[in-house]
Write an enzyme that holds these catalytic residues in place. Structure first.
Site, PDB file in Angstrom:
ATOM      1  N   ASP A   1       0.806  -1.220   0.000  1.00  0.00           N
ATOM      2  CA  ASP A   1       0.000   0.000   0.000  1.00  0.00           C
ATOM      3  C   ASP A   1       0.835   1.264   0.000  1.00  0.00           C
ATOM      4  O   ASP A   1       0.343   2.348  -0.310  1.00  0.00           O
ATOM      5  CB  ASP A   1      -0.822   0.056   1.297  1.00  0.00           C
TER       6      ASP A   1
HETATM    7  C1  GLC Z   1      -0.851   2.576   5.935  1.00  0.00           C
HETATM    8  C2  GLC Z   1      -0.097   1.398   6.474  1.00  0.00           C
HETATM    9  C3  GLC Z   1      -0.278   0.188   5.636  1.00  0.00           C
HETATM   10  C4  GLC Z   1      -1.726  -0.029   5.409  1.00  0.00           C
HETATM   11  C5  GLC Z   1      -2.399   1.216   4.857  1.00  0.00           C
HETATM   12  C6  GLC Z   1      -3.861   0.982   4.686  1.00  0.00           C
HETATM   13  O1  GLC Z   1      -0.317   2.965   4.746  1.00  0.00           O
HETATM   14  O2  GLC Z   1       1.262   1.657   6.582  1.00  0.00           O
HETATM   15  O3  GLC Z   1       0.304  -0.928   6.247  1.00  0.00           O
HETATM   16  O4  GLC Z   1      -1.885  -1.075   4.503  1.00  0.00           O
HETATM   17  O5  GLC Z   1      -2.188   2.279   5.714  1.00  0.00           O
HETATM   18  O6  GLC Z   1      -4.607   2.119   4.576  1.00  0.00           O
HETATM   19  C1  GLC Z   2      -1.641  -3.810   5.318  1.00  0.00           C
HETATM   20  C2  GLC Z   2      -2.841  -3.848   4.412  1.00  0.00           C
HETATM   21  C3  GLC Z   2      -2.613  -4.749   3.233  1.00  0.00           C
HETATM   22  C4  GLC Z   2      -1.325  -4.398   2.559  1.00  0.00           C
HETATM   23  C5  GLC Z   2      -0.169  -4.397   3.537  1.00  0.00           C
HETATM   24  C6  GLC Z   2       1.110  -3.920   2.921  1.00  0.00           C
HETATM   25  O1  GLC Z   2      -1.506  -5.028   5.976  1.00  0.00           O
HETATM   26  O2  GLC Z   2      -3.972  -4.281   5.118  1.00  0.00           O
HETATM   27  O3  GLC Z   2      -3.675  -4.640   2.320  1.00  0.00           O
HETATM   28  O4  GLC Z   2      -1.108  -5.326   1.543  1.00  0.00           O
HETATM   29  O5  GLC Z   2      -0.466  -3.547   4.611  1.00  0.00           O
HETATM   30  O6  GLC Z   2       1.075  -2.574   2.626  1.00  0.00           O
END
Ligand code: GLC
Ligand code: GLC
Length: 829
Positions: free
Chosen positions: A502
């Site tokens: 993300d």
């Molecule tokens: C933030 C977190 C990430 C998560 C994302 C979801 O970027 O670091 O882990 O997946 O929020 O909104």
């Molecule tokens: C968080 C989010 C997931 C994403 C991950 C890596 O766990 O829930 O959707 O893939 O972060 O960013």
């Protein structure tokens, strides 16, 4: 240092001090009603949706931590204490918290009184049952006061913590006998209310927070408890609560049990209200209500029906035993007896349990997720399904249909949806270009587990619009094509807003403080490409081809396979850096995750899928890649996500470089993707390496360092701080993480090697060489497989002999059976 121990026989983690390094929690409920409960009884409850139907109030990031929950206070002749220690925090003579499967038991004792509190959400019951047993362990008669306490949330948890100008006026309650009802907004548009009852007469009650606590007091200084007397307060706006006061007299050695029930009820609109009570003396006598109005009295029929289900100890005990039986059945689908006790405990109990919790919660409500932000994640839920499909295939099927209905006609998907409405979340929208592939993987896993190929014919809407319905197979096709039709300059898949990571936002270019990297996209980028999606495509794409074959469409299967062949070639030409796979190309067409990069020369995410897909295997790319992962990403606490960590902000990479080095996606140990490497190591036959990575992050192996690790030793956390962080080894964000499902896949399907396939159960372990073997029971499509694996020659992988019900068979796939119990013997060599 440890703060408790595993009780494997009872499938419990037993916490022996209330002062754990962080609140250690559990989840109650699996269907509609859910509660979070910490080892000091902190937490909250909600119905289906942690944001829109929050039943009790909780303040996140509170000071002190974890204040607010369901509390029982005891006033023993002026000595005030809680069996769960908090919130009064009086010293206890004894304390124990047993977190079990769907229940929590907290025991506390002080000055000759011991109390045992059992919290659980029964099956098919929209409420939390609390059994309270109080015992006089001393030698004199005791007269004590017991106070219950919880604070109502005004339903919408977000509004509840922000909109005080309205909310301080709206709170309404009713009290009838021993039940306190919360009915804020019930007289107008809501058709639901909540109640809190006890199966004993009351000495008094409180429903107004300020009256109960006393002005300026915290939960630990409740005035009513201190006075030993409830105020019989009736909430009128401000903050409605529910507190029962019971007077209990106990002879030496005697004990008494009570059953409390916290419930949620929906009434059909036409049946919302009891008949207008007119001049009846019920008001003020029997029914006490905010404002003393004779109108808008709740029709409580459904509430009383619920209360009648648990108004005796016998009924409560029966519900509790039914719940235990339910969990034993769920976990009985996969049971291993290996030489490693910790692995057994993870596989047989805690990892499977966590998979069920992530199935229920997605990423919505934990002690790190406030329940008001995210709904159900599309990619998250599809991956979670991999971990629970064997336990409850029927609900996996339902989840698949719900998820597919949030797909768009171009094969993309809403990135999130609200569980209450099942509608895609428009604010966040789509364009996370990995999303569609996870859907294919989930459907394949479901079909392999169940043999239910008819699911592909199911008609499912696009964008929740029935007029746009098509078969699920059509959804699979569009998901597959989404990747094929969105390629960049090198022929690799465009990344969109982000792929699995993300925080890798290659089209965002955010310079505004506070701007969300997830919702801001400054360009519809046609350059930035993801090698990770390419590797996923090579690994998951063939699942789509297999579905086409299952449905007899060989031409489409061939078309898919030729697309995959093209992608495989492209990855090796443009996505391989000689010793590992690149991560991406940025918006300037520059390599990310390659040797020439200034920082982050290698990323973990593409490596596992590339190896699993066998990309470049013929030229040894798999081993080179895994050796590079070991060399550059391995630490004593697990594999970091990228290395070297980013030390400054790179506007062209987005959120990843906002995190301090060693945390989260910037070189944290992201336990989710460690599993992909475990799978890949096992696949290549390096069982010892697979096991090394597995045991570095699996919580049971980290129990001894709980003081460093800090979060629960029985469930995975999303992240452990990486080697660049000052607090290397410290975990955060426990419970709701794809780590649970993927590590279960890694250990159950790759290390222990029991892999459902379309044509049966494949047995292909990849274990530590020093294991003499293991035994495993797997229920698969209604038949029980008792599997014995022998390892006389001390190898990791390679089945040399397969005996099914006494007859030797070729290969290593056991066909599905029509029920029954079957003995399978496998010899490695
Ligand atoms: C933030 C977190 C990430 C998560 C994302 C979801 O970027 O670091 O882990 O997946 O929020 O909104
Ligand atoms: C968080 C989010 C997931 C994403 C991950 C890596 O766990 O829930 O959707 O893939 O972060 O960013």
């Amino acid at each position: 240092m440890k703060f408790g121990y595993f009780d494997d026989v009872n499938k419990e983690y037993v916490i022996t001090t209330p002062q754990t390094p962080y609140p250690w929690i559990n989840y109650l409920g699996t269907q509609g009603f859910f509660s979070l409960i910490s080892n000091t009884a902190g937490g909250y409850s909600f119905y289906k949706d942690a944001r829109l139907r929050r039943i009790t109030r909780y303040r996140y990031n509170n000071v002190p931590v974890d204040m607010g929950g369901r509390y029982f206070y005891i006033n023993d002749n002026g000595h005030v204490w809680n069996p769960g220690w908090s919130p009064v925090k009086a010293a206890l003579d004894g304390y124990e918290c047993r977190h079990g499967l769907g229940y929590t038991i907290i025991k506390g004792s002080s000055q000759g009184i011991s109390a045992e509190l059992t919290f659980f959400v029964p099956q098919d019951f929209n409420g939390e049952v609390q059994k309270v047993s109080i015992k006089n362990t001393g030698s004199a008669v005791k007269k004590i006061k017991l106070f219950s306490f919880l604070e109502w949330c005004l339903w919408d948890a977000n509004d509840d913590t922000t909109n005080f100008q309205r909310n301080f006026n709206t709170g309404e309650v009713e009290i009838e006998n021993s039940t306190i009802f919360h009915k804020t907004e019930y007289k107008e548009r809501r058709d639901h209310f909540a109640f809190y009852s006890v199966n004993a007469p009351l000495a008094g009650f409180d429903t107004d927070r300020e009256s109960f606590l006393g002005p300026y007091n915290g939960f630990g200084e409740a005035q009513a408890v201190k006075n030993g007397k409830a105020n019989n307060s009736v909430a009128d706006g401000w903050s409605p609560i529910a507190s029962h006061c019971l007077e209990i007299e106990l002879a030496p050695g005697a004990s008494k049990d009570f059953v409390f029930a916290l419930g949620y009820v929906e009434n059909p609109f036409a049946e919302k209200f009891a008949p207008d009570l007119g001049g009846s003396d019920k008001i003020g006598e029997k029914i006490i209500t905010t404002g003393n109005s004779r109108k808008n009295i709740i029709n409580k029929k459904r509430a009383y029906e619920m209360i009648a289900q648990c108004d005796t100890v016998e009924k409560a005990d029966k519900l509790f035993n039914d719940l235990k039986a339910h969990w034993n059945a769920l976990l009985g689908q996969y049971k291993v007896d290996s030489p490693d006790e910790k692995l057994n405990r993870m596989v047989n109990i805690w990892n499977q349990y966590q998979c069920m919790v992530t199935f229920n919660m997605s990423r919505s409500a934990s002690y790190f997720e406030s329940g008001i932000g995210r709904g159900m994640g599309f990619r998250d839920s599809n991956q979670d399904l991999l971990g629970f499909v064997h336990q409850i295939p029927a609900r996996a099927r339902e989840r698949i249909i719900d998820l597919a209905a949030t797909m768009m006609e171009d094969g993309g998907a809403y990135h999130q949806y609200q569980p209450l409405t099942k509608m895609g979340n428009h604010e966040l929208g789509s364009n996370f270009n990995d999303d569609p592939l996870w859907m294919i993987l989930a459907v394949a896993a479901y079909m392999k587990e169940t043999g239910d190929f008819a699911i592909l014919d199911e008609r499912v809407p696009y964008e929740n619009d029935e007029s746009k319905a098509a078969t699920l197979l059509d959804h699979m096709k569009r998901a597959f094509n989404h990747v094929c039709t969105k390629k960049g300059p090198h022929g690799l898949p465009l990344i969109g807003r982000a792929d699995w990571n993300d925080c890798l936002n290659l089209n965002c270019f955010s310079a505004e403080p506070g701007q969300s990297f997830q919702t801001t996209t400054s360009k519809d980028g046609k350059v930035a490409e993801s090698v990770m999606i390419a590797a996923m495509f090579a690994f998951i794409g063939p699942e789509y081809a297999a579905m086409c074959r299952v449905k007899g469409d060989n031409a489409e299967a061939q078309r898919a396979e030729s697309e995959i062949a093209v992608m495989r070639k492209t990855v090796m030409e443009h996505g391989f850096d000689g010793e590992w796979f690149l991560r991406a190309y940025d918006d300037f067409g520059k390599k990310l995750g390659g040797k020439e990069c200034e920082e982050s020369k290698i990323f973990i995410e593409p490596q596992g899928f590339a190896v699993l897909a066998g990309l470049g295997k013929e030229q040894g790319a798999d081993i080179k890649t895994l050796d590079s992962v070991d060399k550059y990403l391995n630490t004593k606490h697990g594999l970091v996500l990228n290395n070297p960590a980013f030390t400054r902000y790179y506007i062209q990479y987005g959120e990843i470089s906002t995190y301090p080095p060693g945390y989260k996606e910037n070189a944290g140990i992201f336990c989710h993707n460690n599993a992909w490497i475990i799978c890949a190591e096992a696949e290549t036959g390096r069982g010892d390496k697979a096991f090394e990575y597995y045991s570095k992050i699996a919580p049971a192996y980290r129990e001894e360092i709980s003081d460093l690790h800090r979060t629960e030793p029985y469930v995975y956390a999303q992240m452990i701080a990486g080697k660049d962080a000052a607090r290397h080894g410290e975990a955060k964000n426990s419970w709701l993480t794809g780590t649970a499902a993927w590590n279960f896949v890694a250990v159950s399907q790759y290390i222990l090697g029991i892999k459902p396939q379309y044509d049966g159960l494949k047995i292909d372990p990849s274990i530590p060489k020093n294991w003499a073997g293991f035994k495993l029971t797997r229920i698969f499509r209604g038949a029980t497989y008792n599997i014995t694996v022998k390892n006389p020659n001390k190898v990791s992988k390679g089945v040399t002999k397969l005996v099914v019900d006494g007859a030797e068979k070729a290969g290593n796939v056991v066909p599905p059976f029509d029920g029954g119990i079957h003995e399978i013997e496998v010899v490695l060599g």
